[in-house]
Design a protein around this motif. Sequence first.
Motif, PDB file in Angstrom:
ATOM      1  N   GLU A   7     -64.258 -18.856   0.693  1.00 47.28           N
ATOM      2  CA  GLU A   7     -63.504 -18.118  -0.327  1.00 47.28           C
ATOM      3  C   GLU A   7     -63.931 -16.660  -0.305  1.00 47.28           C
ATOM      4  OE1 GLU A   7     -63.454 -19.944  -4.145  1.00 47.28           O
ATOM      5  OE2 GLU A   7     -62.903 -21.900  -3.327  1.00 47.28           O
ATOM      6  N   LEU A   8     -62.930 -15.780  -0.101  1.00 41.13           N
ATOM      7  CA  LEU A   8     -63.195 -14.351   0.082  1.00 41.13           C
ATOM      8  C   LEU A   8     -62.375 -13.546  -0.919  1.00 41.13           C
ATOM      9  CD1 LEU A   8     -62.769 -14.364   3.986  1.00 41.13           C
ATOM     10  CD2 LEU A   8     -64.901 -14.710   2.716  1.00 41.13           C
ATOM     11  N   GLU A   9     -62.569 -12.230  -0.910  1.00 40.39           N
ATOM     12  CA  GLU A   9     -61.715 -11.356  -1.719  1.00 40.39           C
ATOM     13  C   GLU A   9     -60.282 -11.481  -1.221  1.00 40.39           C
ATOM     14  OE1 GLU A   9     -63.505  -7.570  -0.981  1.00 40.39           O
ATOM     15  OE2 GLU A   9     -65.464  -8.288  -1.693  1.00 40.39           O
ATOM     16  N   GLU A  10     -59.334 -11.187  -2.107  1.00 38.38           N
ATOM     17  CA  GLU A  10     -57.923 -11.482  -1.850  1.00 38.38           C
ATOM     18  C   GLU A  10     -57.412 -10.951  -0.500  1.00 38.38           C
ATOM     19  OE1 GLU A  10     -55.325 -10.032  -4.892  1.00 38.38           O
ATOM     20  OE2 GLU A  10     -53.547 -10.898  -3.945  1.00 38.38           O
ATOM     21  N   GLN A  18     -59.077  -9.920   2.258  1.00 40.72           N
ATOM     22  CA  GLN A  18     -59.703 -10.551   3.421  1.00 40.72           C
ATOM     23  C   GLN A  18     -59.346 -12.032   3.499  1.00 40.72           C
ATOM     24  OE1 GLN A  18     -63.673  -9.321   2.544  1.00 40.72           O
ATOM     25  NE2 GLN A  18     -63.516  -7.480   3.817  1.00 40.72           N
ATOM     26  N   GLN A  19     -59.141 -12.651   2.340  1.00 37.21           N
ATOM     27  CA  GLN A  19     -58.754 -14.066   2.319  1.00 37.21           C
ATOM     28  C   GLN A  19     -57.429 -14.264   3.053  1.00 37.21           C
ATOM     29  OE1 GLN A  19     -60.464 -16.743  -0.072  1.00 37.21           O
ATOM     30  NE2 GLN A  19     -59.827 -17.636   1.850  1.00 37.21           N
ATOM     31  N   ASP A  66     -57.384 -16.537   6.310  1.00 38.29           N
ATOM     32  CA  ASP A  66     -56.609 -17.782   6.261  1.00 38.29           C
ATOM     33  C   ASP A  66     -55.515 -17.791   7.326  1.00 38.29           C
ATOM     34  OD1 ASP A  66     -58.148 -18.641   4.189  1.00 38.29           O
ATOM     35  OD2 ASP A  66     -56.640 -18.330   2.614  1.00 38.29           O
ATOM     36  N   ASP A  96     -48.178 -17.945   4.246  1.00 36.80           N
ATOM     37  CA  ASP A  96     -49.334 -17.213   4.789  1.00 36.80           C
ATOM     38  C   ASP A  96     -48.921 -15.797   5.184  1.00 36.80           C
ATOM     39  OD1 ASP A  96     -51.201 -19.477   4.754  1.00 36.80           O
ATOM     40  OD2 ASP A  96     -49.874 -20.308   6.274  1.00 36.80           O
TER      41      ASP A  96
END
Lengths: 202, 165
Positions: A130-133, A135-136, A140, A156
């Motif tokens: 789980e990363l910051e939005e 980088q997520q 992903d 995505d």
Amino acid sequence: MSEPVQNSPVHEFTAEPLQWSPYLKPVRLEEATPEQLDAMKVTPSNKKVSEYVLTLAHDPESLAVRSPLFNAIMYGRDGLSRAERELGAVGASIVNRCVYCASVHAAQFNRLTERTDVIARIFADGPAAELEEHQQAIFDFAVKLSETPPAVTREDAAALRDCGLSALEMADLVLSAAIFGWANRLMHTLGEPLRPPAKPVA
Amino acid sequence: MQTDIIQGLASIAAGSPLAEALKARAEIMRLSDASHDAVLLPKAPGGLSHAMRAALATRMALWLGDDALAAHYQTLLAKTGAAAGELAVTVAATEATPTQPRLAAIVRHIDLLTREPRAATRADIEALEAAGLDEADIVRLSELAAFVNYQARVIAGFRSLQGVM
């Protein structure tokens, strides 16, 4: 206990520098054909060639085109930032469990962003990290593109767009994750990462 | 200007936002096509004929769930004149595997590199050597698998982007 542990294979993700050792006999530089030398970019002024490149030189036709392709995708001008291309590379390398590629590109991401917590979280939690939005969305996308069959969806891609990525930036992410679908399948399957021997304490 | 293989298979319309963006990546698209020719139609194919390569690429495209890419390689296989032989029947179809040991080892490795590369170990390379492949053929086989997996992901990624532009 006094036996020195040298060049032990590494199976866990790390951002430490690693060596790579082929399972196959590499091409011997002194026996290389002109085509192999050309593919390896061996010139009188540059005779330093890695074991990896010497192994790939068994197929000079592929090597000669993949090297410039790789460089154009990872280091080309404009578009996605260098660090975010590295994040795409790490996402692919996690899925394909290429410990060597992950170490190199994690270290580059850390250097470019001057932070280590993002990679630490990815190495700890894998594809589910789980990363910051922002980088997520990038991570992903790279992870899902790397599965077989590729699992990226419209959602995505929409997440990338909603984070403000331009068409060129999104295309660069596709390319950087995809080129590691290539690189991982060479590096992870043709050899293994080794931990360099500890330097003796003087 | 001729459309490259990837943009053609991803059905990227001329003038679309992605097509416009990719003008800045024309060299990457050109090198991707050059890579296609280097692994599918090399001047020195070694122990992997052009027909065998097209059949293996078809098989990978099917595992990757890409019908358009599979059709591209089926067409390439047909051009080699081997469309009706053993390669077409047992290599270019995922539900079948060949029985001849060398070909079986090749197909097994292609499936591994496509479906679960993370599981590959030294033993998998040793199995290829035991089946009679030399170093050069093992690298050629690896490059073929690696390239088709790259190509399929660029196509899949570009398709997903087009849906949101």
